[in-house]
Design an enzyme around this catalytic site. Structure first.
Site, PDB file in Angstrom:
ATOM      1  CD1 TRP A 157      -3.073   1.739   0.818  1.00 58.78           C
ATOM      2  CD2 TRP A 157      -1.278   2.054   1.979  1.00 58.78           C
ATOM      3  NE1 TRP A 157      -3.402   3.178   1.186  1.00 58.78           N
ATOM      4  CE2 TRP A 157      -2.538   3.424   1.903  1.00 58.78           C
ATOM      5  CE3 TRP A 157      -0.292   2.404   2.552  1.00 58.78           C
ATOM      6  CZ2 TRP A 157      -2.605   4.393   2.897  1.00 58.78           C
ATOM      7  CZ3 TRP A 157      -0.281   3.884   3.325  1.00 58.78           C
ATOM      8  CH2 TRP A 157      -1.711   4.961   3.355  1.00 58.78           C
ATOM      9  CG  HIS A 158       3.038   2.791   2.733  1.00 56.83           C
ATOM     10  ND1 HIS A 158       3.128   1.127   4.091  1.00 56.83           N
ATOM     11  CD2 HIS A 158       3.019   3.485   4.030  1.00 56.83           C
ATOM     12  CE1 HIS A 158       2.227   1.135   5.359  1.00 56.83           C
ATOM     13  NE2 HIS A 158       2.938   2.942   5.669  1.00 56.83           N
ATOM     14  N   GLY A 159       3.922   1.590  -1.343  1.00 53.48           N
ATOM     15  CA  GLY A 159       4.137   1.811  -2.495  1.00 53.48           C
ATOM     16  C   GLY A 159       4.844   0.442  -3.216  1.00 53.48           C
TER      17      GLY A 159
END
Lengths: 303, 500
Positions: free
Chosen positions: B321-323
């Site tokens: 989700w962060h990257g």
């Protein structure tokens, strides 16, 4: 709390300005980066502001006087001011002693009425005290003071690093190019209302310090010539009384100083052969105009 | 438009505050309309074309919610809605990652898709997924388009969270009377000032010890252990002060308009276990992952093995989700592993151990292990390449090798003003900055405690030894924080979490 914030901010700004005044170096980063050009010990040094930076090809100038490349360099920079060039001349005295120095000037250098960050000579700001700096530029021109603080630290760093970084322009002996011409609708309609002439006042510290710098250059170089470059041919002095009046005042200011201090003044109001299509904007020629302008300037200089 | 920009502070915010105050005099509904319009303007100011994407996302999810009022279609429509949201997120965020991974595995040349990641897409997509899932589970369908739009787009949380839940936001927009008062606005402004200071003064000044070293390592270089540790610890603190500073600003801004956002950080670096860390770090994301991923996967109800599998899956997806990158996946995987080990450790020690009187030495050891584990994981989070992360860890533990060791130009940047101090002095100054920042993170109460903040329908934060009061001394402190921060705002460093 907002009032307290404003008060705290003013105090912090005053402290920062005091520090910036102490660390300020008259030679800005843009000029420092070009100083390695002087290593060739040029005979002809072009300095000043953007109207020298973008308009004069020093290699062509060298050719025209029959000297090798490197005997003429262009160390002008955007919004360049005489005080900065004078600082370099003092620092590198030997390199200037036998050279002819050609400096361009523009109205913004002498007009105390304009206070925008982009047009403001930083070395003049440094010569004002903190109180005068704040009363002159606050509240609306705070960005000018912020630019001054930032550039003061950057210039100090540059002078401490003593690095001559390669820049794109060095291959061209200091000339930068403006490739594109602005569309008609982006050009100012009249010069009388141009930012250079806004709130016209040439009786303040800017004129005093910058003219003083031009005078001080005389004894540091073989010859000093101050150039007042032309505006684009689309503007007609006869039709714009406001512009004509202000322009004549500042040319007179420079000419008087020239007579008094011993430097030549070259007031170029137009260049034969240059048309509007050779101009990138209202005050700089584009690539096609550089050779024409350079040839004309050299013909007038007689180095 | 960054919160820490002159445009936001001196143009957008005063204009919205005045318009909101004027509208509130008319009716609460008018105030909500002003906030919704301002929020859309705020988003559109970045790249107007993506405002259309946000509006389309809001309109689609709102309409799907209405369709779900029919119990017969609820599950089908809900599932379709979740799939659509995930597809949108996948397209904008993961297309190139997926193509690259397929290319790497199969050798097939796949094109690079030039997609600009819309700001905040991870946040507004997740918030709407949560809404659809809750409606599927029987929650009330929202029929007020203005309230729904504001729930998704409220400018304090739109770009980088906190990830808000519809049940804690929409009711606040519908109150006939908001709890606005001068004291509340003052508290909001003070919280905003604290967040601004954390971001602009602390995080931005730490960045100078981070970026050049990681850039050097990502490019195949090496670093001495001292630079590696300084850089890694600086990043550990930078990301905390940056992200928690942003969250504080968001909370403070919302409070100025009488809206209470959830708290996102509760002194995470004071945690003495990884489980504790995730209860304090990016709390609203942890809450989302728990409620909409971990528990639906079965949570801890399907036996021990499934529990650890679920934990690992949740943290891997949390990392992604962060990257879109393998480094984020490894970061998530490491935390999944940490959490599993932590749960096993707790189980092994048993309940009796938990009840035993606290032992300072054991607590210090637990803190050190937790902090060290978090720091190591951040290496993967920060490095652009896997090799860069390995190089950082190798350098930290004295196994550095590479083309050339990092050499600093020795320039200290104080609020972006450069001062030549030399490399050795810079190292010493860096260590002092890290120690001071760590001391702040470890010893001072967090912003929620300090300002006695209360989340929506929650009791106020427990009292701390240091507590904000609406008096002159605190006003002066906040004024100083803003005044100093204003001088740091001339550097344009974006919030780290904007990229997620």
């Amino acid at each position: 709390m907002l009032a307290l914030t404003a008060a705290a901010w003013l105090v912090a700004l005053a402290v920062l300005l005091a520090v910036a005044n102490r660390v300020h170096d008259d030679v800005p980063v843009l000029l420092s980066e070009k100083l390695s050009l002087l290593a060739s010990q040029p005979e002809l040094i072009f300095g000043g502001d953007s109207r020298m930076l973008y308009q004069v090809d020093p290699r062509l100038a060298a050719q025209l006087i029959g000297k090798p490349a490197g005997s003429s360099v262009n160390i002008a920079y955007d919004a360049g001011e005489p005080l900065a060039l004078l600082a370099v001349m003092r620092r590198e005295g030997e390199l200037f002693r036998n050279a002819q120095v050609v400096v361009s000037v523009s109205p913004f250098l002498f007009n105390d009425g304009i206070r925008q960050a982009v047009f403001n000579p930083q070395d003049v700001v440094a010569r004002l005290g903190v109180f005068e700096q704040m009363t002159t530029y606050l509240p609306l021109r705070v960005s000018t003071l912020i630019r001054f603080i930032r550039e003061a630290f950057s210039a100090r760093l540059e002078s401490e690093l003593h690095t001559a970084r390669p820049v794109q322009s060095l291959a061209a002996a200091g000339l930068f190019f403006l490739d594109n011409s602005q569309p008609e609708d982006r050009l100012p309609a009249a010069l009388g209302s141009h930012p250079h002439y806004a709130n016209w006042n040439i009786g303040g510290p800017k004129a005093r310090f910058e003219i003083g710098a031009l005078c001080d250059m005389v004894k540091l170089a073989r010859k000093v010539t101050v150039v007042v470059p032309p505006w684009a041919p689309r503007y007609d002095r006869a039709q714009d009384a406001s512009w004509r009046e202000k322009d004549e005042q500042y040319v007179a200011l420079v000419s008087d100083a020239g007579r008094r201090c011993g430097f030549d003044v070259l007031n170029i109001t137009s260049v034969p052969g240059v048309t509007q299509s050779n101009y990138a904007d209202e005050m700089h020629v584009n690539t096609s105009g550089i050779p024409i302008y350079t040839r004309y300037l050299m013909s007038r200089l007689n180095p | 438009m960054l919160f820490s920009s002159y445009t936001f502070l001196f143009q957008f915010l005063p204009a919205v505050a005045l318009a909101f105050a004027a509208a509130r005099r008319h009716s609460p509904r008018a105030g909500i309309l002003v906030l919704a319009a301002a929020s859309l303007f705020f988003y559109g100011a970045w790249r107007p074309v993506y405002l259309l994407l946000l509006l389309a996302s809001i309109a689609a999810n709102f309409s799907l919610g209405l369709l779900m009022e029919d119990p017969l279609r609820r599950r089908t429509v809900g599932a379709l809605g979740v799939a659509l949201n995930l597809a949108l997120l996948c397209y904008f965020k993961y297309t190139n990652f997926i193509f690259d991974s397929i290319s790497a595995l199969t050798g097939a040349p796949l094109p690079f898709v030039n997609v600009v990641l819309p700001l905040g897409i991870s946040f507004f997509t997740f918030q709407q997924i949560a809404y659809l899932v809750d409606v599927m589970r029987g929650a009330k369908v929202e029929r007020d388009i203005v309230a729904y739009t504001l729930f998704v787009s409220f400018f304090p949380h739109l770009i980088a969270g906190p990830l808000v839940h519809h049940a804690e936001m929409i009711p606040q927009f519908k109150r006939g009377r908001t709890s606005r008062s001068a004291a509340l606005a003052a508290r909001g402004l003070a919280i905003f000032a604290a967040g601004l200071f954390k971001k602009v003064v602390i995080a931005n000044n730490l960045a100078q010890f981070v970026s050049p070293v990681f850039e050097h390592l990502d490019a195949g270089g090496a670093a001495t252990p001292s630079w590696a540790w300084l850089s890694m610890l600086s990043y550990t603190l930078q990301i905390y002060f940056d992200f928690s500073g942003y969250s504080d600003m968001a909370v403070g801004l919302a409070l100025m308009f009488g809206i209470r956002l959830p708290v996102n950080f509760r002194s995470p670096y004071q945690a003495t276990s990884i489980i504790d860390f995730w209860r304090r770090w990016h709390i609203t994301l942890s809450r989302f992952l728990r409620d909409y991923l971990y528990i639906p996967l079965g949570g801890n109800r399907l036996g021990e093995q499934r529990r650890y599998l679920n934990l690992m899956l949740t943290m891997l997806l949390g990392g992604l989700w962060h990257g879109a990158g393998w480094n984020f996946l490894i970061w998530g995987g490491l935390h999944g592993l940490y959490l599993s080990v932590n749960h096993l450790w707790q189980k092994w020690r048993g309940v009796a151990a938990k009840a035993s009187p606290s032992n300072h030495l054991a607590s210090a050891a637990a803190w050190a292990v937790t902090f060290g584990a978090v720091v190591i994981a951040w290496a993967f989070f920060r490095a652009k390449t896997l090799a860069g992360a390995w190089a950082m860890l190798s350098a930290m533990f004295g196994f550095g090798g590479g083309s050339s060791a990092y050499a600093s130009p020795g320039i200290l940047r104080v609020m972006d003003l450069p001062i030549l101090v030399g490399e050795q002095h810079l190292l010493v100054i860096g260590v002092c900055v890290v120690v001071l920042s760590l001391a702040i993170a470890l010893s001072l109460p967090n912003v929620a405690q300090l300002y006695g903040y209360r989340e929506y329908r929650r009791p106020p934060e427990p009292s701390s030894w240091l507590r904000w009061r609406p008096n002159f001394a605190w006003a002066l402190l906040s004024a100083l924080a803003i005044a100093v921060s204003l001088f740091g705002m001339w550097q344009r460093l974006e919030f780290l979490y904007f990229q997620f």
